[in-house]
Design a protein around this motif. Structure first.
Motif, short mmCIF file in Angstrom:
data_model
loop_
_atom_site.label_atom_id
_atom_site.label_comp_id
_atom_site.label_asym_id
_atom_site.label_seq_id
_atom_site.Cartn_x
_atom_site.Cartn_y
_atom_site.Cartn_z
N MET A 105 23.80 26.13 67.98
CA MET A 105 25.02 26.68 68.57
C MET A 105 25.86 27.45 67.56
O MET A 105 26.54 28.41 67.91
CB MET A 105 25.87 25.55 69.17
CG MET A 105 25.26 24.93 70.42
SD MET A 105 24.85 26.14 71.69
CE MET A 105 26.45 26.82 72.03
N LYS A 106 25.82 27.05 66.27
CA LYS A 106 26.56 27.79 65.25
C LYS A 106 26.04 29.21 65.09
O LYS A 106 26.79 30.13 64.77
CB LYS A 106 26.49 27.05 63.92
CG LYS A 106 27.39 25.83 63.85
CD LYS A 106 27.29 25.15 62.50
CE LYS A 106 28.16 23.91 62.44
NZ LYS A 106 28.04 23.21 61.13
N ARG A 107 24.74 29.39 65.32
CA ARG A 107 24.18 30.75 65.21
C ARG A 107 24.64 31.66 66.35
O ARG A 107 24.51 32.87 66.24
CB ARG A 107 22.65 30.65 65.23
CG ARG A 107 22.08 29.97 63.99
CD ARG A 107 20.58 29.79 64.13
NE ARG A 107 20.03 29.07 62.99
CZ ARG A 107 18.76 28.63 62.91
NH1 ARG A 107 17.95 28.83 63.95
NH2 ARG A 107 18.34 27.99 61.85
N GLN A 108 25.18 31.07 67.44
CA GLN A 108 25.67 31.86 68.57
C GLN A 108 27.17 32.12 68.51
O GLN A 108 27.79 32.42 69.52
CB GLN A 108 25.35 31.11 69.89
CG GLN A 108 23.91 30.75 70.10
CD GLN A 108 23.03 31.98 70.19
OE1 GLN A 108 23.44 33.02 70.69
NE2 GLN A 108 21.81 31.87 69.67
N LYS A 109 27.75 32.05 67.33
CA LYS A 109 29.19 32.19 67.18
C LYS A 109 29.68 33.58 67.62
O LYS A 109 30.63 33.72 68.39
CB LYS A 109 29.60 31.93 65.73
CG LYS A 109 31.08 32.06 65.48
CD LYS A 109 31.43 31.82 64.03
CE LYS A 109 32.92 32.00 63.79
NZ LYS A 109 33.27 31.81 62.36
N GLU A 140 32.17 34.49 70.85
CA GLU A 140 33.46 35.17 70.66
C GLU A 140 33.54 36.43 71.52
O GLU A 140 34.58 36.73 72.13
CB GLU A 140 33.66 35.51 69.19
CG GLU A 140 33.91 34.29 68.31
CD GLU A 140 34.03 34.68 66.85
OE1 GLU A 140 33.75 35.86 66.53
OE2 GLU A 140 34.42 33.82 66.04
N CYS A 196 23.58 21.38 66.88
CA CYS A 196 24.77 22.04 66.36
C CYS A 196 24.41 23.29 65.57
O CYS A 196 25.11 24.31 65.62
CB CYS A 196 25.57 21.07 65.48
SG CYS A 196 26.31 19.70 66.40
N THR A 197 23.30 23.23 64.83
CA THR A 197 22.87 24.41 64.06
C THR A 197 22.52 25.57 64.99
O THR A 197 22.85 26.74 64.73
CB THR A 197 21.66 24.04 63.20
OG1 THR A 197 22.01 22.93 62.37
CG2 THR A 197 21.24 25.21 62.34
#
Length: 566
Positions: A57-61, A65, A54-55
């Motif tokens: 994937m959060k960096r690929q926000k 978008e 999850c960490t």
């Protein structure tokens, strides 16, 4: 040009790297889970692995978008076929591009009196020369450098650069769009490199406001330079639909010619020509056989070539049915029989025979039927006047018998209704051995009617002699009805006072004759409840379905031994 290519590739590359990182994390933690000493330790390792994923994937926000924005924009773009025949409409904003597209296609593009009403590409379709064409309406383009153009303008630039189509450059010579003719010509020179090797037509719109002859001298001179460049200029008006079809046809013809030339210059053309063979028949003799052309056709061809109008004989021309209808107005009736092809004209309006089962209906119709009907009516009138249909007067005995029969019918109907009213009672049927308490009739209406009927029947000697007609003879334990009626006539009526109603017995004892019958009833009741007791039911209304597989019997590992208890 809608989105930066490098930015798009960079976002996809970042997602690819994130995918490999997640794969490596999963492999590492699967290896650790193999050496875990308990289930709790396995769950903790699984939780840690999901946290690291999850960490990542959060960096690929931001990248996600951006890619979602690109996907939504591409999904809204129309599907344009780059290989089919295409007309491309371009020009300044608010010059009439969308109005021209609505006139020549089946599309319905929004038209408003302000700039940039069209914010994206719109595609419409039309038919010309039995071929399907697509027409692309582009947003308006402003005259400034390429770097300063926004996303809406870049859609039009992209279509001009990548689509092989005929270009229709629309100009507003009335200058109601807010831009002068000089600025529109300057924009034409700016995007002219995009028109290379493409058919081009200049459409001068809004000639209904101002014509080409009424323009200023400098504007005329600026527009005449297109003639020296061999660019076709056509005036048109989308409101009055003047010149719209000319622009459509000329642009389509130019594109078709160019596509044919390209195919003729292609490498596949010699192979196609080798497949074709043109047969030229050789003459069989020296006789000349020219084509046979009718004389009237030759006169008409010569008249049209000379520019003359050939007069036609109006009398020889057959009058159309529509012309006859307009002449007669409301008196017109469509007559189809006059076109019948028969040897004699007087046979056209003959009555067509109707054939049923192989026989003509006209053969069975009597032509003198109306005359015979009048004769029958006269004969009937004479019989009525002579008194043949008058009935004889009845004697007194017949009248008295008819009245007596009427009273008997009424009496039987009354007894039938009274029997039905007694039968409809909502209480259990009592056995014959029980003695019913004598109660007077409480319904006032039935009692009064019964007394009136009794009085009517008991008055008169002839009624007494015919009482056997009203009541049938009943044999058995009951007394005869004649005896009871004679007793009731001889003895005076005694009116009994209404007695107090007895208290009702319990429901389990109502309708039971004695103690022996009560014992039999109780045995029958217990026998009927035995089935419900076996199933553990409370009664007939208990429809609860218990648990079919109790947990204490069906859970756990089966051990050695019998399984009959399950």
């Amino acid at each position: 040009v809608l989105y930066d290519k490098d930015h798009y590739k960079l976002a996809l590359g970042q997602l690819n790297i994130a995918k490999h990182l997640i794969d490596n994390v999963s492999k590492d933690y699967v290896r650790l889970i193999k050496f875990a000493d308990s289930l709790y330790r396995c769950k903790q390792l699984k939780r840690a692995a999901l946290g690291r994923m999850c960490t990542i994937m959060k960096r690929q926000k931001q990248n996600l978008e951006y890619l979602e924005q690109v996907r939504q924009h591409l999904a809204r773009l129309p599907s344009i076929d780059p290989n089919t025949r295409t007309l491309l409409i371009c020009g300044f904003p608010n010059v009439g591009k969308s109005s021209f597209m609505n006139k020549i296609t089946r599309a319905d593009v929004e038209v408003q009196p302000y700039a940039f009403t069209t914010k994206s590409l719109f595609v419409g379709h039309m038919d010309y020369k039995y071929l399907r064409w697509q027409v692309v309406d582009t947003p308006g383009i402003l005259d400034h450098p390429l770097e300063h153009r926004n996303t809406i303008e870049m859609q039009a630039i992209t279509a001009l650069a990548h689509l092989r189509a005929a270009i229709v450059y629309v100009m507003d010579i009335s200058e109601q769009c807010g831009h002068s003719i000089e600025s529109q010509l300057q924009l034409f020179d700016n995007i002219k490199p995009l028109f290379v090797n493409k058919p081009l037509i200049i459409a001068l719109n809004k000639v209904d406001v101002i014509t080409f002859d009424d323009l200023r001298a400098d504007a005329k001179e600026a527009l005449t330079r297109f003639q020296s460049e061999d660019i076709l200029v056509i005036p048109m008006s989308t409101i009055q639909e003047e010149g719209v079809m000319d622009v459509k046809m000329k642009s389509c013809d130019l594109l078709l010619e160019q596509r044919v030339e390209i195919k003729l210059k292609s490498k596949k053309m010699p192979d196609i020509l080798n497949r074709l063979h043109l047969a030229t028949p050789s003459p069989r003799d020296e006789k000349d056989r020219p084509p046979c052309i009718p004389l009237n056709a030759k006169k008409r061809i010569s008249a049209t070539s000379a520019g003359e109008h050939m007069e036609t004989n109006e009398t020889s021309r057959r009058k159309l049915e529509r012309e006859i209808e307009l002449e007669m107005n409301d008196d017109y009736i469509l007559d189809m029989k006059k076109h019948y092809l028969l040897p004699y004209k007087e046979q056209k309006y003959d009555i067509i025979p109707e054939i049923v089962d192989g026989k003509n209906i006209a053969d069975f119709i009597d032509p003198d039927i109306l005359e015979r009907l009048d004769q029958l009516e006269k004969e009937e009138g004479l019989r009525v006047t002579a008194g043949e249909y008058e009935s004889e007067q009845e004697d007194e005995e017949t009248v008295r018998t008819r009245d007596l029969a009427q009273k008997i019918r009424k009496r039987r109907a009354f007894l039938h209704k009274l029997n039905i009213s007694k039968r409809v009672r909502n209480h259990p049927t009592m056995p014959r051995t029980n003695v019913r308490a004598s109660r007077p009739l409480k319904r006032r209406g039935d009692n009064e009617d019964r007394n009136e009927m009794e009085e009517e029947f008991h008055t008169g000697s002839d009624m007494e002699c015919d009482t056997h007609l009203t009541t049938p003879q009943i044999t058995g334990r009951k007394r005869k009805r004649q005896q009871s009626k004679s007793l009731s006539r001889s003895q005076p009526k005694v009116i009994k006072p209404e007695s107090r109603s007895r208290s009702r017995p319990p429901r389990d004892q109502s309708g039971v004759r004695d103690s022996i019958q009560m014992v039999a009833v109780r045995k029958k009741m217990k026998r009927s409840q035995k089935n419900f007791n076996m199933k553990g039911k409370k009664g007939e209304a208990d429809r609860v379905i218990p648990t079919k597989m109790p947990k204490h019997l069906f859970s756990g590992k089966r051990k050695q031994g019998k399984t009959t208890r399950r």
